[in-house]
Design a protein around this motif. Structure first.
Motif, PDB file in Angstrom:
ATOM      1  N   LYS A 259       3.876  16.142 -53.579  1.00  0.00           N
ATOM      2  CA  LYS A 259       2.876  15.196 -53.053  1.00  0.00           C
ATOM      3  C   LYS A 259       1.779  15.938 -52.288  1.00  0.00           C
ATOM      4  N   ASP A 260       2.188  16.951 -51.495  1.00  0.00           N
ATOM      5  CA  ASP A 260       1.191  17.711 -50.710  1.00  0.00           C
ATOM      6  C   ASP A 260       0.280  18.536 -51.625  1.00  0.00           C
ATOM      7  N   MET A 261       0.877  19.134 -52.675  1.00  0.00           N
ATOM      8  CA  MET A 261       0.059  19.956 -53.587  1.00  0.00           C
ATOM      9  C   MET A 261      -0.829  19.074 -54.447  1.00  0.00           C
ATOM     10  N   GLY A 262      -0.331  17.905 -54.815  1.00  0.00           N
ATOM     11  CA  GLY A 262      -1.124  16.981 -55.633  1.00  0.00           C
ATOM     12  C   GLY A 262      -1.430  17.565 -57.001  1.00  0.00           C
ATOM     13  N   GLY A 263      -2.522  17.104 -57.607  1.00  0.00           N
ATOM     14  CA  GLY A 263      -2.902  17.610 -58.941  1.00  0.00           C
ATOM     15  C   GLY A 263      -1.796  17.343 -59.946  1.00  0.00           C
TER      16      GLY A 263
END
Ligand code: HGY
Ligand code: MN
Ligand code: MN
Length: 417
Positions: A259-263
């Protein structure tokens, strides 16, 4: 023999659909799932069923040393490299009716249509069934095609241990599919795999065909946490070395990491086994798996680094031992864009909406891409569900994808040297 295919030639959809229903019955479970884990008796039964269809179609059936099966339809000029299609028929434990099966049976349906219309091809057409694509019982996934292209030695593969303790080579012998055809026998002119998308994109956008341009990188790890079993009631929290807590902390960490890295970053803890797995005992051991994927290799490496740093911190904080073992590691793959464009052109010529796609799942095509121009044809998965008995693709879409496969294979198998 006829050497020109009418553009309006179509496959026999009823036959394709009935084959899919019949194959899904092999390994069918009460909950509606299809379970044919690699090299089990159910896998053998599925292989026997497919081999029988191949023989009925007049194909020469060959089996190689890792159990990959090949149905060969002779072309006019056997000195030319063959065109190959196919996929897998092994499933996960909660499998659906189409994952892998569509690519194999769609290939056989193309052969049946060529036979019925008396069409000959310049090149051999080969329908492949690759061993252990899922990797659910024996890691890594795509093992049969990986060995085929030389990405893993046969000996290493044969010595692989299953999650149930079986040894791959012994299972292959036991089910009678340790073949004598040399690995990599066929160096294909091109490889095209028909597969369900297994994701929500085509279904959500109402698009019929996906021309797969690339496929994301995969990082699988086994993690073994060793703590100390102790009494759930008497042990003060500060004295606990709780493998169960550590496993859950890992599952939470990888979810937050994605979730933090996303993409395109995704992360899954799909398997957790605790010991002794009892209500009033602090777990002494946890065996879990971590599946990290990203379309970008640098970002996938970053996710692996962050995960490793977290494990070091967890060891300290919880006073547990944590060992990791790589189960699969494949970089992102770029498919042959000329071939992907051909798929788009054929979809268009058949009046089907289409779009370029990235594959979130691993496929045998990503291994064949190491030795020949390869690409994939996707058809929609209703609600994007897969690896689940609810996996579904509409009949029209199954047939449409197979028609795109028919014309693509026809064109490729008549390309001169
Ligand atoms: O894990 C995968 O992506 C594939 O289903 N083997
Ligand atoms: Mn598959
Ligand atoms: Mn699968």
């Amino acid at each position: 023999m006829i050497t020109e295919m009418a553009l309006d030639l179509k496959v026999n959809g009823d036959r394709l659909l009935s084959w899919l229903v019949d194959l899904a019955k092999i390994g069918a479970r009460d909950d509606g799932a299809c379970c044919r884990l690699a090299l089990t008796d159910e896998d053998r039964a599925g292989r026997d069923w497919v081999a029988q269809r191949m023989r009925e179609l007049g194909l020469q059936v060959q089996i190689d040393a890792i159990g990959n099966m090949f149905g060969v339809r002779a072309g006019r000029d056997r000195t030319l490299a063959p065109v190959m299609t196919g996929s897998h028929i092994d499933t996960v434990r909660s499998g659906g009716a189409y994952d892998g099966n569509l690519g194999v049976l769609g290939g056989l349906e193309v052969v049946a249509t060529l036979n019925e219309t008396n069409l000959s091809t310049a090149r051999d057409v080969v329908v492949a069934v690759f061993t252990n694509e899922e990797g659910a019982r024996f890691a890594p996934d795509m093992m049969g095609s990986l060995v085929y292209v030389g990405g893993m030695t046969l000996d290493e593969a044969l010595l692989t241990n299953a999650i149930d303790g079986a040894v791959l080579g012994e299972e292959l012998q036991r089910i009678g599919y340790a073949g004598d055809m040399p690995l990599g026998w066929y160096q294909p002119h091109a490889f095209v795999e028909l597969h369900i998308e297994q994701g929500p994109v085509l279904d959500m956008e109402g698009i019929r065909i996906g021309a797969v341009h690339n496929l994301q990188g995969i990082s699988w790890q086994e993690v073994v946490v060793t703590g100390q079993s102790n009494h759930a009631g008497t042990t003060p929290m500060r004295l606990r070395r709780d493998a169960g807590y550590a496993a859950c902390a890992i599952a939470t960490f990888v979810r937050d990491l994605a979730k933090d890295m996303g993409g395109d970053q995704v992360a899954t803890v799909g398997k957790i086994d605790l010991k002794p797995n009892l209500i009033n005992v602090i777990a002494s051991k946890a065996l879990l798996t971590v599946d990290l994927r990203n379309t970008d290799e640098a970002l996938l490496k970053q996710a692996e680094r962050l995960f490793s740093a977290f494990l070091a911190q967890l060891r300290e904080e919880e006073g547990v031992d944590i060992q990791t073992r790589p189960l699969a590691r494949f970089e992102p793959v770029q498919f042959d864009l000329t071939l992907a464009k051909r798929i788009e052109d054929n979809a268009k010529a058949l009046g089907l909406s289409y779009r370029p796609m990235t594959s979130g799942a691993g496929h045998d095509a990503q291994m064949l891409a190491r030795i020949c121009p390869s690409a994939m044809i996707f058809v929609p998965s209703v609600d994007g569900i897969s690896h689940n008995p609810a996996e579904h693709t509409k009949a029209d879409d199954l047939v449409a994808g197979t028609n795109v496969l028919l014309h693509t294979l026809w064109q490729l198998s008549n390309q001169e040297a």
